[in-house]
Design an enzyme around this catalytic site. Structure first.
Site, PDB file in Angstrom:
ATOM      1  CG  ASP A 288      -2.164   0.872   0.976  1.00 12.34           C
ATOM      2  OD1 ASP A 288      -3.175   0.681   1.664  1.00 12.34           O
ATOM      3  OD2 ASP A 288      -2.096   1.754   0.097  1.00 12.34           O
ATOM      4  CD1 TRP A 289       1.272   6.895   0.049  1.00 14.05           C
ATOM      5  CD2 TRP A 289       0.071   6.879  -1.831  1.00 14.05           C
ATOM      6  NE1 TRP A 289       1.464   8.086  -0.554  1.00 14.05           N
ATOM      7  CE2 TRP A 289       0.739   8.118  -1.726  1.00 14.05           C
ATOM      8  CE3 TRP A 289      -0.747   6.662  -2.928  1.00 14.05           C
ATOM      9  CZ2 TRP A 289       0.627   9.120  -2.681  1.00 14.05           C
ATOM     10  CZ3 TRP A 289      -0.875   7.664  -3.884  1.00 14.05           C
ATOM     11  CH2 TRP A 289      -0.181   8.864  -3.766  1.00 14.05           C
TER      12      TRP A 289
END
Ligand code: GLC
Length: 751
Positions: A288-289
């Site tokens: 994820d980011w």
């Protein structure tokens, strides 16, 4: 302009037309082609494939270091771009990658297409309330066709995080509290997005997220610590992921949270051991980011060097906006900490996916402005969104059958901050959906009633402030009408990512507005527009009719009006429990018995002094404009062996005046086992339509495998003994009977 090099042309030709050196190994043709491409790739180009950047200033996470993206693409340092969409826009960037980089490897474009691209469907928690698996699959398929027409190859969906805590804002994004319903919906969404052929221009790559147990954040605070037993992980939080992988999901996204002390993005146990080895997952894993870099903040990695090491060793194949693989992988290689094979393995998974998407054959296949104009907001898509929205609505209360309303009613006062609201009704994660395309509740009502009906409107208050200055006008408006429809709830930003709430009342002064409206003595119908379960205790006692409509997207107004005026009989059932109070959280139906289960009027038992143990509205609950009677629960046998199947049947009768749909739910309980088991576990459900007076026998087949669980040794086991079966209209209102699973020479089996 620098043209693609001769090497690049040779590689792409090899990959495209499949002319490959004969290889006698058992590798399939794609892998041989990819190996031949890998041999021509520099280390820098390989690291480029495992690097994903967000398109300029469209951040769906913390700000990253600004880079010259086009130049990085020309240098072959970008494998994927997220948050850029549009046939023309993606074509421009793809053209740079394919025609100006040395090897011309196409980019994969990703976007959060969570519940629609342009035509916005109900938030996923709302869709889950429909329990209509086919409709949910169709919703994903339409979202995919619109996104693919706009140049998107990859959606970061389905989000399949089980959520038992409505304080957590991302509960809106998943399918609620149950692993079985969540697994059925996860698989349906993967099928919808990916179809049968990823190279079809109407399908996109799915990305099942957030792996894993992100929804178990302590106190419902987003990104917070997750500390659960391995049995709870395997029995509650992983089944939807397994179902999505079994349905062919082509990618998985790791979650921000730590799990029992190890950040998921650095967890060899989760990624390599369970996902890639045990489940045989062949797609690729994206962080994820910035989650790779965040292992430093977790206190798990000393620096970016270690963070990159933990992630690549755990099996993370692509770095989303962490800008760590792009800097540290070469250092780790130069220091002989990792091998080039570690990197190659990740690159292969990504290139294999690009081949399956058909991007090597035609990198521009998804960049069709013609299809984009034809498909976005297509009338068929809007009709499907209206149908999905209708099915998502849950009737929580309907005292004295105040609903449905008559279309020839003389006057209605539509009051509340969500009544004539466009932007909030598309909910969080609404991709390229726009408020201007939303049918408001007020507009839906106006288009539904007779021309003679007087439809009055007053905003009453704002969603989330202390201003009561609009109350007076609202009361005056209400006084002029026969009935009040109060549209209250949350703004779109009050649920979704980084949107945890410690209080779950209607925000602002909306409850006060309802109390003031209630003093007029006019019948009130509350239409709730919210992204999570709220505390509705006062409302449940004082308001005659309550519709839970979630955030229904582009077709909100028409869908709610269809239900309010009886053109659609509400059939939704809650996919998540609604608590009496925040203090009751977490409350969920599949809880354990404890050694002192609640007994009325008994002091020493597990209970509260001030509220019941049960939620205000339980999992699986939802009313209809008709009524249903359950009778005659039967089993084909009451003792079974482990290889037997069990057939359970029950009669359902529509005892009301109007046709309606009912979702019949089947739960089991393993009464005694080597680990305590939940008092109920959903194992089957069926949604059927019954005409007024119609009676049907409905049957379900179970196998022994449905009765198992992960035991102390983390093996999936099926233990003999007494089981209960419950069949009914929700998790609390069921008929029940028992059966026995006879002892057998059954050994512990791995599922
Ligand atoms: C966000 C979310 C994730 C999303 C990603 C890209 O931070 O956690 O669900 O897919 O970034 O937008």
């Amino acid at each position: 302009m620098k043209k693609i090099s001769l090497v690049g042309i040779i590689c792409l030709v090899l990959l495209n037309i499949g002319v490959i050196a004969q290889d006698n190994s058992n590798k399939n043709k794609t892998d041989v082609r990819i190996d031949s491409l890998l041999q021509h790739m520099t280390l820098e180009e390989k690291i480029g494939q495992v690097t994903q950047y967000a398109w300029h200033m469209t951040m769906t996470g913390p700000e990253g270091k600004e880079i010259d993206l086009q130049q990085e693409i020309k240098n072959g340092k970008v494998g994927s771009v997220l948050n850029l969409s549009g046939a023309d826009e993606t074509y421009e960037i793809q053209k740079i990658a394919v025609e100006q980089s040395r090897l011309g490897i196409p980019i994969i474009f990703g976007l959060d297409v969570i519940h629609g691209y342009k035509t916005i469907f109900p938030i996923p928690l709302g869709e889950a309330a429909s329990w209509d698996i086919d409709a949910i699959e169709r919703s994903a398929r339409i979202a995919a066709s619109e996104a693919a027409a706009a140049g998107i190859h990859w959606t970061f969906a389905p989000m399949v995080d089980i959520a038992r805590d409505p304080r957590w804002g991302r509960i809106m994004e998943g399918a609620g509290e149950d692993p079985y319903l969540g697994a059925c919906i996860a698989a349906a969404r993967v099928r919808g997005f990916q179809g049968n052929d990823l190279s079809d221009p109407n399908t996109i790559l799915a990305c099942v997220k957030h792996y894993a147990a992100y929804g178990a954040a302590i106190a419902g605070r987003d990104y917070n610590t997750v500390d659960i037993s391995r049995q709870t992980l395997r029995g509650i939080y992983l089944p939807p992921f397994k179902a999505a992988v079994d349905a062919g999901a082509g990618s998985v996204m790791t979650s921000f949270n730590e799990l029992n002390g190890i950040p998921a993005t650095g967890s060899d146990f989760l990624i390599n051991e369970i996902l890639k080895n045990h489940w045989n997952f062949k797609g690729f894993v994206v962080s994820d980011w910035n989650a790779i870099r965040e292992m430093i903040a977790h206190g798990f990695a000393k620096d970016t060097y270690e963070a990159a090491l933990y992630a690549i060793h755990a099996g993370v194949d692509m770095d989303m906006m962490g800008m760590i693989y792009s800097t540290e992988l070469s250092n780790l290689l130069n220091d002989n900490i990792i091998t080039e094979n570690n990197i190659d393995e990740a690159v292969k998974r990504i290139l294999r996916t690009k081949v399956s998407l058909g991007l090597f054959r035609d990198p521009y296949k998804y960049c069709s402005t013609k299809r984009e104009h034809e498909l976005l907001l297509h009338p068929d898509h809007c009709e499907a969104a209206r149908d999905m929205a209708r099915k998502s609505i849950v009737l929580l209360k309907n005292e004295n059958n105040v609903l449905p309303l008559n279309k020839n009613i003389k006057s209605i006062a539509v009051i509340g901050p969500l009544a004539d609201n466009k932007d909030d009704l598309i909910g969080s994660w609404s991709a390229r959906g726009e408020g201007k395309d939303v049918i408001t509740l007020l507009a839906g009502i106006k288009s539904k009633v007779s021309p003679k009906t007087k439809v009055l409107f007053a905003k009453g208050c704002n969603i989330n402030d202390e201003d009561t200055s609009l109350f007076k006008k609202a009361i005056e408006t209400a006084e002029q009408a026969e009935i009040i429809i109060a549209a209250v709830g949350e703004s779109r930003d009050m649920s979704g990512e980084a949107a945890s709430r410690a209080y779950l009342d209607l925000p602002g002064v909306q409850n006060q507005l309802l109390r003031e409206l209630n003093k007029t003595g006019k019948p009130i119908i509350v239409v709730l527009a919210n992204g999570r379960p709220l505390v509705l205790t006062w409302m449940s006692e004082h308001i005659p009719a309550i519709l839970e409509t979630w955030l229904l997207g582009t077709q909100t107004g028409h869908a709610v009006a269809d239900v309010l005026f009886g053109d659609y009989n509400p059939s939704g059932k809650l996919p998540v429990s609604f608590p009496y109070a925040v203090g009751q959280i977490p409350v969920y139906y599949n809880h354990k018995s404890t050694g002192r289960p609640e007994v009325q009027n008994t002091r020493y038992c597990s209970k509260y002094l001030d509220i019941p143990n049960k939620p205000l509205y339980p999992f699986g609950y939802g009313l209809s404009y008709t009524t249903f009677a359950y009778s005659d629960l039967q089993l084909n046998k009451y003792e079974i062996l482990v290889n037997d199947t069990l057939y359970a049947s029950i009669n359902i009768k529509n005892t009301g005046e109007t046709a309606g749909e009912e979702t019949i739910q089947l739960y089991i309980r393993d009464v005694v086992a080597s680990l305590t088991r939940p008092v109920k576990e959903l194992k089957r459900f069926k949604k059927i339509m019954l005409d007024a007076g119609e009676c049907k026998e409905i049957g379900f087949t179970l196998s022994a495998a449905d009765l198992g669980f992960y035991n102390q040794n983390m093996n999936y086991t099926i233990e003999p003994g007494k089981f209960k079966i419950f069949i009914g209209t929700n998790s609390e209102n069921t008929l029940e009977t028992d059966f026995v699973l006879l002892p057998d020479s059954l050994s512990e089996t791995e599922k």
